[in-house]
Design a protein around this motif. Structure first.
Motif, PDB file in Angstrom:
ATOM      1  N   VAL A 173       0.835  -1.207   0.000  1.00 43.34           N
ATOM      2  CA  VAL A 173       0.000   0.000   0.000  1.00 43.34           C
ATOM      3  C   VAL A 173       0.869   1.256   0.000  1.00 43.34           C
ATOM      4  O   VAL A 173       0.604   2.211  -0.744  1.00 43.34           O
ATOM      5  CB  VAL A 173      -0.963  -0.004   1.206  1.00 43.34           C
ATOM      6  N   LYS A 176       2.368   2.213  -3.394  1.00 41.82           N
ATOM      7  CA  LYS A 176       1.435   2.835  -4.323  1.00 41.82           C
ATOM      8  C   LYS A 176       1.009   4.228  -3.861  1.00 41.82           C
ATOM      9  O   LYS A 176       0.696   5.107  -4.671  1.00 41.82           O
ATOM     10  CB  LYS A 176       0.193   1.957  -4.491  1.00 41.82           C
ATOM     11  N   LEU A 235      -7.002   3.311  -1.304  1.00 50.73           N
ATOM     12  CA  LEU A 235      -5.897   2.479  -0.825  1.00 50.73           C
ATOM     13  C   LEU A 235      -5.907   2.382   0.695  1.00 50.73           C
ATOM     14  O   LEU A 235      -5.740   1.300   1.270  1.00 50.73           O
ATOM     15  CB  LEU A 235      -4.560   3.064  -1.296  1.00 50.73           C
TER      16      LEU A 235
END
Length: 575
Positions: A173, A176, A235
């Motif tokens: 996570v 990104k 996210l």
């Protein structure tokens, strides 16, 4: 971001106290499951009420101590983070004040506003979280693992699967999210830019009926930011449910395998209950780290932007041993000066040489883009020349302290800039300790006394932001009064009479001649009528001197001056 932590040095003692408090709080939290295990195994199983009450009372004391520690640590960490943010803002603002106009061209005004507010807020938040969680989480994770192993080593194999899985989720996570957080800060800059332009240019926008276009422009900038923010939040929203699933599955696995071990006589019920709590503490430690990874990428992006400002070296700085002028006061000389703006193909001015003396008025005239404002910006050293030299009182301005140099100058910019406050405060901006008599005198010379007297509160009348409650001519006259009140050696008027009517212009120039008779006066003007009486007129054309002399001599020798004259005066006036 680590670079910014050097500003936490003054708060090292407080941070030390916070660490100690959080350490004791973590120890207390780790001790509570063991006490609960003892109550179950030694009190409840044996029916020993006194033991339950005694150990239960001790648990309450440990919990109270833990609460006191966490409350104190939270207060101190918040206080430290706010002070840290205040210091950062001061450093960023101070550094920005030392920038030349070139550095301001590199970092836009809207970006500087975002960096001073939103970016520093991001760092404040993550500093609080780091002081609380980055200290507590490792202690709880390591301590919880040790305590869990002390209860049952074989059951810790469940954690050997769960913990790496949590770490993998956090890593994926974060990888990104970091680029998206950096993009978000740039998109906030864009929103600030659009809002700022709309607020400052509202009259133009309404005059040209472009309100709908500006709304669309804002919506596009806002939508661009929103799309990126939604991606990031998706996210982040993914992290919590996944971690809760992992934590719940871990609890099920512990109960499953723990039940088997209890059934086999290898473990007691109280130990399994304590083991579950230690497992949750370990998992919650990783959850706290996950929360940090939510904040750290954005704070890291903000820290990079703040470091960019703090590490940007001003191009214009004072030399170690600046020189003091020892010649006549107000003497200005340009010696073969050439200046080019960064990235420009051609110089803005080239091979400029002239002398402006005290008691004289030097006027500069020329077409749009001829380099007039650029030329006078070199005197107070807003920019540094590429070749040649600008001298004030016989000393190169690059060898003078900037404060000493600018103390000699009364500068009236092309665009009148006023500050929120009273009229008197704006005039005193030129001289902080100016008396009321000096303020009034400066206003009278600048032809501002009449319109000030017509205001209800006079010199105590409040000027709105940007001087929006004044006309262009009124703002120019107050800007002139601000320069006059300091009684400088050199007056620089950068097209400062353009918003005045001819009658006021004539009265102002007559009053200025008397007020500035002993000083050096440099005037940039568009109107020929403003410069005709100057002792020296410099005609610029495409950055070069096309002619220099008095009005009468230039009429005979300078074709460009005659063209400017012809464009402004009638044939009768020319004769």
């Amino acid at each position: 971001m680590i670079k910014l932590f050097r500003y936490l040095k003054p708060y090292a003692a407080i941070i030390g106290v916070v660490i100690v408090l959080l350490f004791f709080q973590a120890m207390a939290e780790l001790y509570l499951p063991t006490l609960m295990s003892d109550i179950v195994d030694n009190g409840i199983v044996n029916g020993d009420t006194n033991y339950i009450l005694r150990v239960g009372g001790f648990m309450l004391l440990v919990a109270l101590g833990s609460a006191i520690c966490i409350i104190s640590a939270s207060f101190l960490s918040s206080k430290t983070a706010m002070a840290f943010g205040r210091d950062l803002r001061r450093e960023v603002f101070t550094r920005a004040e030392s920038f030349s106009l070139h550095e301001f061209d590199k970092i836009s005004t809207s970006s500087m506003v975002t960096r001073t507010t939103n970016d520093i807020n991001q760092i404040q938040q993550v500093t609080v979280m780091m002081m609380r969680f980055m200290i507590t989480a490792p202690i709880m994770a390591v301590g919880g693992l040790i305590m869990a192993m002390s209860k049952d080593k074989k059951l810790t194999l469940v954690l050997a699967v769960a913990v790496p899985l949590l770490g993998l989720v956090i890593f994926l996570v974060a990888r990104k999210a970091i680029p998206l957080f950096k993009a978000m800060q740039a998109k906030i800059d864009k929103i600030n830019l659009v809002v700022r332009e709309n607020l400052t240019g509202i009259r133009v926008i309404r005059a040209f009926n472009r309100i709908d276009d500006e709304k669309k422009r804002f919506e596009e900038a806002s939508y661009d930011f929103t799309v990126t923010a939604i991606k990031v939040n998706k996210l982040m929203a993914f992290v919590m449910p996944v971690m809760m699933i992992i934590m719940n599955l871990t609890s099920i696995a512990i109960i499953w395998f723990g039940g088997i071990r209890i059934d086999n006589g290898d473990m007691q019920v109280g130990d399994m209950m304590a083991f579950i709590q230690y497992a949750m503490q370990i998992m919650f430690s990783f959850l706290m780290l996950a929360m940090m990874f939510v904040l750290i990428p954005r704070a890291e992006a903000s820290a990079d932007r703040i470091n960019e400002v703090l590490e940007m070296e001003p191009e214009i700085t004072d030399i170690k041993h600046p020189r003091k002028a020892d010649m006549q006061r107000g003497y200005v000389e340009f010696r073969d000066v050439t200046f080019r703006y960064p990235g420009a193909e051609q110089p803005a001015i080239k091979n400029i040489s002239f002398i402006a003396r005290p008691g004289e008025t030097t006027a500069i005239i020329g077409g749009t883009g001829s380099g007039k404002s650029t030329l006078i910006s070199l005197i107070p050293r807003f920019y540094d020349v590429q070749s040649g030299s600008v001298l004030v009182d016989g000393v190169d301005v690059r060898e003078m302290a900037q404060e000493d140099l600018r103390a000699k100058i009364g500068f009236v910019p092309q665009k009148a800039v006023l500050f929120t406050g009273t009229i008197a405060e704006n005039i005193r901006y030129g001289k902080e300790d100016a008396t009321d008599e000096e303020v009034v005198h400066a206003a009278e010379v600048a032809q501002a006394a009449d319109f000030i007297a017509n205001m209800k509160e006079g010199y105590d009348a409040v000027i709105a932001q940007g001087g929006n409650n004044l006309s262009g001519g009124q703002k120019q006259r107050l800007s002139i009064a601000r320069a006059l009140v300091r009684k400088p050696e050199i007056y620089i008027f950068d097209d400062s009479f353009s918003a005045l009517d001819f009658k006021t212009d004539a009265k102002l120039r007559k009053a200025l001649n008397e007020e500035t008779k002993d000083a050096t006066v440099i005037i940039v003007a568009q109107r020929v009528s403003t410069v005709m009486d100057a002792d020296r007129i410099i005609v610029l054309d495409e950055g070069r001197i096309a002619g220099i002399g008095t009005h009468s001599s230039l009429l005979k020798t300078c074709e460009i001056y005659r063209e400017i004259l012809a464009s402004q005066l009638s044939e009768e006036e020319l004769i």
